[in-house]
Design a protein around this motif. Structure first.
Motif, PDB file in Angstrom:
ATOM      1  N   SER A  32     -11.932  -0.945  45.244  1.00 28.76           N
ATOM      2  CA  SER A  32     -13.351  -1.184  45.497  1.00 28.76           C
ATOM      3  C   SER A  32     -13.634  -2.594  45.995  1.00 28.76           C
ATOM      4  O   SER A  32     -14.710  -2.858  46.534  1.00 28.76           O
ATOM      5  N   THR A  33     -12.682  -3.503  45.835  1.00 26.53           N
ATOM      6  CA  THR A  33     -12.886  -4.875  46.307  1.00 26.53           C
ATOM      7  C   THR A  33     -12.690  -4.965  47.811  1.00 26.53           C
ATOM      8  O   THR A  33     -13.511  -5.538  48.533  1.00 26.53           O
ATOM      9  N   SER A  34     -11.595  -4.421  48.278  1.00 29.25           N
ATOM     10  CA  SER A  34     -11.278  -4.393  49.703  1.00 29.25           C
ATOM     11  C   SER A  34     -10.660  -3.034  49.995  1.00 29.25           C
ATOM     12  O   SER A  34      -9.450  -2.850  49.896  1.00 29.25           O
ATOM     13  N   PRO A  35     -11.485  -2.052  50.328  1.00 25.65           N
ATOM     14  CA  PRO A  35     -11.024  -0.660  50.341  1.00 25.65           C
ATOM     15  C   PRO A  35      -9.940  -0.374  51.382  1.00 25.65           C
ATOM     16  O   PRO A  35      -9.960  -0.907  52.483  1.00 25.65           O
ATOM     17  N   TYR A  36      -9.016   0.484  50.982  1.00 26.78           N
ATOM     18  CA  TYR A  36      -8.027   1.018  51.911  1.00 26.78           C
ATOM     19  C   TYR A  36      -8.636   2.229  52.604  1.00 26.78           C
ATOM     20  O   TYR A  36      -8.967   3.233  51.967  1.00 26.78           O
ATOM     21  N   LEU A  37      -8.783   2.134  53.917  1.00 27.24           N
ATOM     22  CA  LEU A  37      -9.331   3.232  54.714  1.00 27.24           C
ATOM     23  C   LEU A  37      -8.267   3.732  55.682  1.00 27.24           C
ATOM     24  O   LEU A  37      -7.439   2.952  56.154  1.00 27.24           O
ATOM     25  N   ALA A  38      -8.315   4.995  55.984  1.00 23.10           N
ATOM     26  CA  ALA A  38      -7.303   5.582  56.863  1.00 23.10           C
ATOM     27  C   ALA A  38      -7.521   5.192  58.310  1.00 23.10           C
ATOM     28  O   ALA A  38      -8.631   5.294  58.832  1.00 23.10           O
ATOM     29  N   GLY A  39      -6.435   4.732  58.952  1.00 23.64           N
ATOM     30  CA  GLY A  39      -6.460   4.506  60.392  1.00 23.64           C
ATOM     31  C   GLY A  39      -6.347   5.812  61.147  1.00 23.64           C
ATOM     32  O   GLY A  39      -6.423   6.901  60.572  1.00 23.64           O
ATOM     33  N   CYS A  40      -6.112   5.701  62.426  1.00 23.65           N
ATOM     34  CA  CYS A  40      -6.203   6.861  63.304  1.00 23.65           C
ATOM     35  C   CYS A  40      -5.164   7.938  63.093  1.00 23.65           C
ATOM     36  O   CYS A  40      -5.434   9.123  63.264  1.00 23.65           O
ATOM     37  N   CYS A  41      -3.934   7.528  62.648  1.00 20.46           N
ATOM     38  CA  CYS A  41      -2.842   8.398  63.063  1.00 20.46           C
ATOM     39  C   CYS A  41      -1.915   8.908  61.971  1.00 20.46           C
ATOM     40  O   CYS A  41      -0.860   9.458  62.271  1.00 20.46           O
TER      41      CYS A  41
ATOM     42  N   PRO B 103      -5.483   0.300  56.636  1.00 18.79           N
ATOM     43  CA  PRO B 103      -5.999  -1.071  56.677  1.00 18.79           C
ATOM     44  C   PRO B 103      -7.016  -1.315  55.563  1.00 18.79           C
ATOM     45  O   PRO B 103      -7.740  -0.403  55.161  1.00 18.79           O
ATOM     46  N   GLN B 104      -7.049  -2.550  55.086  1.00 17.66           N
ATOM     47  CA  GLN B 104      -8.088  -2.955  54.149  1.00 17.66           C
ATOM     48  C   GLN B 104      -9.203  -3.635  54.929  1.00 17.66           C
ATOM     49  O   GLN B 104      -8.954  -4.522  55.742  1.00 17.66           O
ATOM     50  N   VAL B 105     -10.443  -3.222  54.678  1.00 17.47           N
ATOM     51  CA  VAL B 105     -11.586  -3.760  55.420  1.00 17.47           C
ATOM     52  C   VAL B 105     -12.674  -4.182  54.446  1.00 17.47           C
ATOM     53  O   VAL B 105     -12.605  -3.903  53.250  1.00 17.47           O
ATOM     54  N   GLY B 106     -13.701  -4.827  54.982  1.00 17.29           N
ATOM     55  CA  GLY B 106     -14.841  -5.228  54.163  1.00 17.29           C
ATOM     56  C   GLY B 106     -15.896  -4.132  54.122  1.00 17.29           C
ATOM     57  O   GLY B 106     -15.968  -3.276  55.009  1.00 17.29           O
ATOM     58  N   TRP B 107     -16.748  -4.191  53.089  1.00 23.80           N
ATOM     59  CA  TRP B 107     -17.766  -3.148  52.940  1.00 23.80           C
ATOM     60  C   TRP B 107     -18.832  -3.213  54.031  1.00 23.80           C
ATOM     61  O   TRP B 107     -19.444  -2.195  54.363  1.00 23.80           O
ATOM     62  N   GLU B 108     -19.025  -4.387  54.614  1.00 24.87           N
ATOM     63  CA  GLU B 108     -19.971  -4.459  55.732  1.00 24.87           C
ATOM     64  C   GLU B 108     -19.476  -3.619  56.905  1.00 24.87           C
ATOM     65  O   GLU B 108     -20.271  -2.960  57.587  1.00 24.87           O
ATOM     66  N   THR B 109     -18.174  -3.629  57.133  1.00 23.98           N
ATOM     67  CA  THR B 109     -17.593  -2.797  58.199  1.00 23.98           C
ATOM     68  C   THR B 109     -17.792  -1.324  57.893  1.00 23.98           C
ATOM     69  O   THR B 109     -18.140  -0.523  58.778  1.00 23.98           O
ATOM     70  N   VAL B 110     -17.571  -0.946  56.647  1.00 25.49           N
ATOM     71  CA  VAL B 110     -17.759   0.452  56.234  1.00 25.49           C
ATOM     72  C   VAL B 110     -19.198   0.885  56.498  1.00 25.49           C
ATOM     73  O   VAL B 110     -19.453   1.936  57.101  1.00 25.49           O
ATOM     74  N   ALA B 111     -20.145   0.074  56.050  1.00 26.17           N
ATOM     75  CA  ALA B 111     -21.558   0.429  56.220  1.00 26.17           C
ATOM     76  C   ALA B 111     -21.948   0.464  57.692  1.00 26.17           C
ATOM     77  O   ALA B 111     -22.731   1.320  58.126  1.00 26.17           O
ATOM     78  N   ASP B 112     -21.390  -0.458  58.474  1.00 27.87           N
ATOM     79  CA  ASP B 112     -21.705  -0.504  59.903  1.00 27.87           C
ATOM     80  C   ASP B 112     -21.201   0.737  60.622  1.00 27.87           C
ATOM     81  O   ASP B 112     -21.861   1.248  61.535  1.00 27.87           O
ATOM     82  N   ARG B 113     -20.047   1.254  60.215  1.00 26.63           N
ATOM     83  CA  ARG B 113     -19.505   2.472  60.855  1.00 26.63           C
ATOM     84  C   ARG B 113     -20.289   3.720  60.445  1.00 26.63           C
ATOM     85  O   ARG B 113     -20.315   4.699  61.172  1.00 26.63           O
ATOM     86  N   ASP B 114     -20.886   3.694  59.268  1.00 35.65           N
ATOM     87  CA  ASP B 114     -21.798   4.730  58.775  1.00 35.65           C
ATOM     88  C   ASP B 114     -21.337   6.162  59.112  1.00 35.65           C
ATOM     89  O   ASP B 114     -21.994   6.874  59.868  1.00 35.65           O
ATOM     90  N   PRO B 115     -20.241   6.622  58.520  1.00 40.72           N
ATOM     91  CA  PRO B 115     -19.741   7.962  58.832  1.00 40.72           C
ATOM     92  C   PRO B 115     -20.653   9.063  58.300  1.00 40.72           C
ATOM     93  O   PRO B 115     -21.438   8.854  57.366  1.00 40.72           O
ATOM     94  N   ASP B 116     -20.547  10.234  58.899  1.00 41.34           N
ATOM     95  CA  ASP B 116     -21.317  11.396  58.433  1.00 41.34           C
ATOM     96  C   ASP B 116     -20.796  11.911  57.099  1.00 41.34           C
ATOM     97  O   ASP B 116     -21.562  12.436  56.285  1.00 41.34           O
ATOM     98  N   VAL B 117     -19.484  11.777  56.892  1.00 42.07           N
ATOM     99  CA  VAL B 117     -18.842  12.320  55.686  1.00 42.07           C
ATOM    100  C   VAL B 117     -17.833  11.302  55.166  1.00 42.07           C
ATOM    101  O   VAL B 117     -17.101  10.683  55.947  1.00 42.07           O
TER     102      VAL B 117
END
Length: 358
Positions: free
Chosen positions: A239-248, A272-286
């Motif tokens: 939750s500090t620096s979330p691991y999100l799935a890349g493309c492939c 990759p580990q990213v910041g929560w601002e990036t997560v919110a900016d991408r704003d996925p549907d699901v």
């Protein structure tokens, strides 16, 4: 993920006890070939020196050679464990390790008969104490420098070592993270792993049946589905620096199967580990959330992830959060394993339920 980041990757290593002298280690490894109960093949028990042996498969640039069907296999990751159990090989397994989730449904009884050497990364000595005649791992971070041991070290002791091709084919693991993919993973690579292990253990018919069953499940889950224009984001852990799935990686397999888009498609890093601002900016549907039972990172369970998402001021107004569009997957479904098929099924069903797929 491997034994460190999201799925179990390179972070939580266990401390190692002092290793025994090389002579004792070697003698234990040599005993492995003669120990253990008989192993069933497709037709009958396969004795040492069975017809068709030795057998060799080409694996991640190495030749893995066995002189008889393994009788005391040790699986160092849950992914390879579930393949071996699915092939009906519990009676030929001397131990398992590095778990993120409960065992796959239907394999509970078989799994209960196999010793668990460690919930997380075992020491090299612990593995050798099981007297293996074969070792398999899902991740280079497990079967490599900084992991349990390198495959070369096992081979020197007469123990063939197999690494899942999904963690090396089109993938560079030389960095500090969970690797970078130069080309998208496909389920054919996972099916190839099933066939490799089935061949080494002399259960090819079981391997072909397992692959056919998995292919059929993917076909049924994705028949007629069209989620074009829908964006997904996969959060494994932290939750500090979330691991999100890349493309492939495995999430890419799921995303392509349902015809959707990955909100992090612009990175080839596995997790990759990213910041929560990036997560919110991408704003996925699901949001596809890892629901893990291990305890090596923050926000391992889906419940903890949802609690964070709905209380954090940066994320609580995201589209997926406001509309509670969450898909809960096991860690193994988000790894390149046979349970990636489970991920395809669950994501496809959820998209239909959310009214986002035709």
């Amino acid at each position: 993920m491997s034994a460190a980041g999201p799925v179990g990757h390179r972070r939580p290593f266990l401390s190692r006890r002092a290793l025994r002298g090389p002579v004792l280690l070697l003698s234990g490894a040599l005993l492995a070939a003669g120990c253990g109960s008989g192993a069933a093949t497709d037709d009958a028990a396969a004795p040492a020196g069975a017809a068709g042996y030795p057998r060799t498969v080409r694996d991640c640039g190495h030749d893995v050679r066995v002189t008889a069907p393994p009788r005391r296999a040790v699986s160092l990751n849950q992914g390879t464990t579930e393949i071996l159990l699915s092939l009906g090989l519990a009676d030929r397994m001397a131990g398992t390790a590095t778990w993120t989730d409960p065992v796959m449904k239907g394999l509970e009884k078989a799994n209960s008969a196999v010793p668990r050497l460690a919930d997380d990364m075992p020491s090299f000595e612990t593995v050798l104490d099981a007297e293996p005649d074969f070792v398999a791992a899902s991740f280079a971070s497990t079967l490599g420098t900084g992991g349990v041991a390198t495959r070369e070290r096992f081979t020197e002791l007469g123990v063939p070592a197999y690494l899942s091709p999904s963690d090396c084919a089109g993938k560079d693991n030389s960095g500090d993270g969970d690797g970078v993919r130069s080309e998208p993973l496909t389920m054919d690579t996972v099916y190839g792993e099933v066939r490799d292990l089935a061949r080494l253990f002399d259960v090819e018919q079981r391997g072909e049946k397992l692959v056919a069953d998995l292919e059929s499940r993917v076909d049924r889950a994705t028949s007629g589905i069209d989620a074009s224009g829908v964006t997904l984001m996969y959060w494994f852990a932290n939750s500090t620096s979330p691991y999100l799935a890349g493309c492939c990686g495995a999430p890419g397999v799921i995303t392509r199967a349902v015809g959707a888009e990955n909100a992090m498609d612009d990175t080839h890093e596995e997790w990759p580990q990213v910041g929560w601002e990036t997560v919110a900016d991408r704003d996925p549907d699901v949001l596809v959330l890892g629901d893990l039972t291990r305890k090596s990172q923050t926000a391992e369970t889906a419940a903890k992830k949802i609690e964070f998402l709905e209380s954090n001021p940066v994320t609580r107004n995201m589209t997926a959060v406001r509309k509670k569009r969450y898909v809960l997957l096991s860690g193994q479904a988000m790894n390149p394993t046979i349970r990636t098929v489970e991920g395809v099924e669950q994501v496809a069903a959820a998209l239909r339920e959310f009214g986002l797929a035709k």
